[in-house]
Design a protein around this motif. Structure first.
Motif, mmCIF file in Angstrom:
data_model
loop_
_atom_site.group_PDB
_atom_site.id
_atom_site.type_symbol
_atom_site.label_atom_id
_atom_site.label_comp_id
_atom_site.label_asym_id
_atom_site.label_seq_id
_atom_site.Cartn_x
_atom_site.Cartn_y
_atom_site.Cartn_z
ATOM 1 N N ARG A 162 -6.079 16.334 8.288
ATOM 2 C CA ARG A 162 -6.290 15.283 9.277
ATOM 3 C C ARG A 162 -7.226 14.181 8.780
ATOM 4 N N LYS A 214 -2.820 -0.666 4.803
ATOM 5 C CA LYS A 214 -2.038 -1.569 5.637
ATOM 6 C C LYS A 214 -0.552 -1.216 5.519
ATOM 7 N N ASP A 215 0.010 -0.689 6.615
ATOM 8 C CA ASP A 215 1.449 -0.375 6.673
ATOM 9 C C ASP A 215 1.932 0.286 5.383
ATOM 10 N N ALA A 234 -6.317 7.127 5.598
ATOM 11 C CA ALA A 234 -5.188 6.244 5.303
ATOM 12 C C ALA A 234 -4.942 5.268 6.449
ATOM 13 N N GLN A 235 -5.034 5.776 7.669
ATOM 14 C CA GLN A 235 -4.793 4.919 8.837
ATOM 15 C C GLN A 235 -5.843 3.819 8.954
ATOM 16 N N LYS A 236 -7.075 4.130 8.550
ATOM 17 C CA LYS A 236 -8.188 3.178 8.691
ATOM 18 C C LYS A 236 -8.172 2.107 7.610
ATOM 19 N N GLN A 245 -5.423 11.767 6.571
ATOM 20 C CA GLN A 245 -4.543 10.917 7.373
ATOM 21 C C GLN A 245 -5.345 9.829 8.089
ATOM 22 N N ASN A 246 -6.516 10.211 8.615
ATOM 23 C CA ASN A 246 -7.371 9.222 9.290
ATOM 24 C C ASN A 246 -7.859 8.157 8.310
ATOM 25 N N ASP A 291 0.842 -1.187 0.000
ATOM 26 C CA ASP A 291 0.000 0.000 0.000
ATOM 27 C C ASP A 291 0.882 1.243 0.000
#
Length: 471
Positions: free
Chosen positions: A187, A198-199, A193-195, A190-191, A41
């Motif tokens: 923000r 995967k790494d 992408a975090q959700k 970014q959230n 990813d």
């Protein structure tokens, strides 16, 4: 093409790149392609004009298997124009591998899209709203998706698509490879992408790769009521081959387009309220040089890649510094020079300073041109036309008549008359452009913008999403 081969690109794709005229990879392609070919990813911070379509398109094509039926890849874009352009480039990149991409967007007849889907394209390039419509109708299923690309993610956020994007991603298999490209990283991005990633590997193009150094950047401080006459003078002085004029709202675009036509300029406008057929026709005329001046809103012009644009005029200062970078990036491409001009009313000077701080470029203040300056500019253009005709030759059939005229009239009077005929005298017919309120300094740079009405439903009716105001 050796540098492309070093990135692990297949021979079939190399053939396509050669056919398309590519010579060497851009920085973002060098960073992204080897990583994506391994299946990782990725989050990429990159803007339009850096070559990111090929950066994600080449791995997308190579990681899919054309022997499988059904949709295996999805690219989500904020606008119809960008969806069409991305699909066209993917089809060019995949011309020898037999992998086909289909654009899906609001404004086009949904039954026509359903028929196209029955031919089983491998990749869908879609606006989120229209993709959701097909998912609801079960005409698109995401069970076999191998890769999802979010292109211009921050712009999709601005337009209120964040909930649709989350629902689309939640419907795809967990085993998918996910790519997110965004010019900025607020923000919420970014959230996201975090959700859903995967790494992920993080890559970013440096500002010197994003802002084109060959672009001259000027500004004029003036009152709103002066803007149109000054724009006309600049057009007369600079005689751009292809120019884009940016207005802040759809009403502004419509008024500017009509006003320019009344003054005798070849201009057309695009914004979200036009039918898709009309927008396609206008862009085709602009690309072919039939229309010299394109008047556009930010959203309508986002992702446009038209070669040969020599001038960009910000009739209204953009909503934020990132939009400024996107606007001026329409010119100065492929090593060509370009000129970006911004009109600033006195209360908006702080916004201009914010743009300078973010772009790390000084924008030069210019003196407002006079009517006489415009006349002189047109005279210079007339002289260039005469001299170009002399260089081209083929004047024999005119020499006899010219000698007769010289026998009766002195050469200075004849040349003066020729210049007068060739010079476009400025039209001072009063034209009213509705004044708009200046941007508020305290809100400048925030990502809360006024998106255009969404019409990505099958009915074509406006749909408003969270994250923006209605106009």
């Amino acid at each position: 093409m050796e540098k492309f081969k070093e990135l692990g690109i297949s021979d079939l794709t190399i053939r396509a790149l050669t056919d398309m005229g590519f010579e060497e990879p851009t920085p973002i392609q060098e960073q992204a392609i080897p990583t994506l070919l391994t299946g990782r990813d990725l989050v990429g911070q990159a803007q339009t004009g850096t070559g990111k379509t090929a950066a994600f398109g080449i791995p997308l094509l190579q990681n899919l298997k054309n022997i499988l039926g059904g949709i295996q890849g999805i690219v989500l874009t904020p606008t119809r124009e960008l969806a069409i352009q991305v699909a066209e480039e993917l089809n060019k990149l995949g011309q020898f591998s037999q992998i086909r991409a289909l654009p899906i967007y609001g404004g086009q007849d949904i039954q026509r899209q359903i028929r196209a889907l029955q031919r089983k394209p491998h990749i869908i390039v879609a606006t989120p709203g229209r993709l959701m419509d097909h998912m609801d109708r079960r005409t698109i299923r995401l069970n076999d998706i191998k890769m999802v690309v979010l292109d211009e993610a921050d712009e999709m956020l601005n337009m209120g698509f964040i909930e649709d994007i989350e629902k689309i991603l939640s419907t795809t298999p967990d085993s998918r490879q996910t790519l997110l490209f965004s010019a900025t990283m607020p923000r919420q991005i970014q959230n996201l992408a975090q959700k859903f990633l995967k790494d992920p590997v993080l890559i970013s193009t440096k500002s010197k790769e994003v802002t084109v150094p060959l672009i001259e950047q000027h500004y004029y401080e003036l009152h709103d009521r002066q803007k149109f006459d000054v724009l006309c003078r600049l057009l007369d002085i600079q005689s751009p081959e292809l120019a884009i004029v940016f207005g802040r709202t759809k009403r502004r675009v419509d008024e500017l387009t009509e006003a320019l036509k009344k003054r005798g300029y070849s201009a057309e406008g695009i914004h979200g309220d036009l039918t898709q057929a009309k927008r396609d026709a206008v862009l085709r005329q602009f690309r072919e040089g039939i229309v010299d001046i394109l008047v556009a809103t930010d959203v309508a012009a986002r992702g446009l890649d038209v070669s040969g644009v020599t001038h960009v005029y910000n009739f209204d200062i953009p909503q934020d510094p990132e939009s400024y970078v996107h606007r001026v990036g329409r010119t100065g491409r492929a090593g060509q020079t370009g000129l970006a001009t911004t009109f600033v009313i006195p209360r908006e000077l702080e916004q201009l300073r914010s743009i300078e701080r973010i772009t790390k470029r000084k924008i030069v203040r210019m003196t407002v041109p006079t009517v006489n300056d415009a006349i002189e500019g047109q005279q210079r253009l007339a002289i260039e036309k005469l001299l170009n005709q002399i260089e081209e030759g083929n004047l024999e059939r005119y020499r006899g008549r010219a000698e007769e005229l010289l026998a009766e009239t002195d050469s200075v009077s004849l040349l003066s008359a020729a210049l007068k005929l060739l010079t476009k005298e400025p039209d001072n017919t009063p034209i009213k452009i509705t004044e708009e309120a200046p941007l508020r300094t305290r809100s400048f740079g925030s990502k809360r913008r006024q998106p255009e009405h969404r019409k990505d439903t099958a009915s074509g009716k406006p749909r408003y999403k969270t994250g923006g105001y209605k106009k």
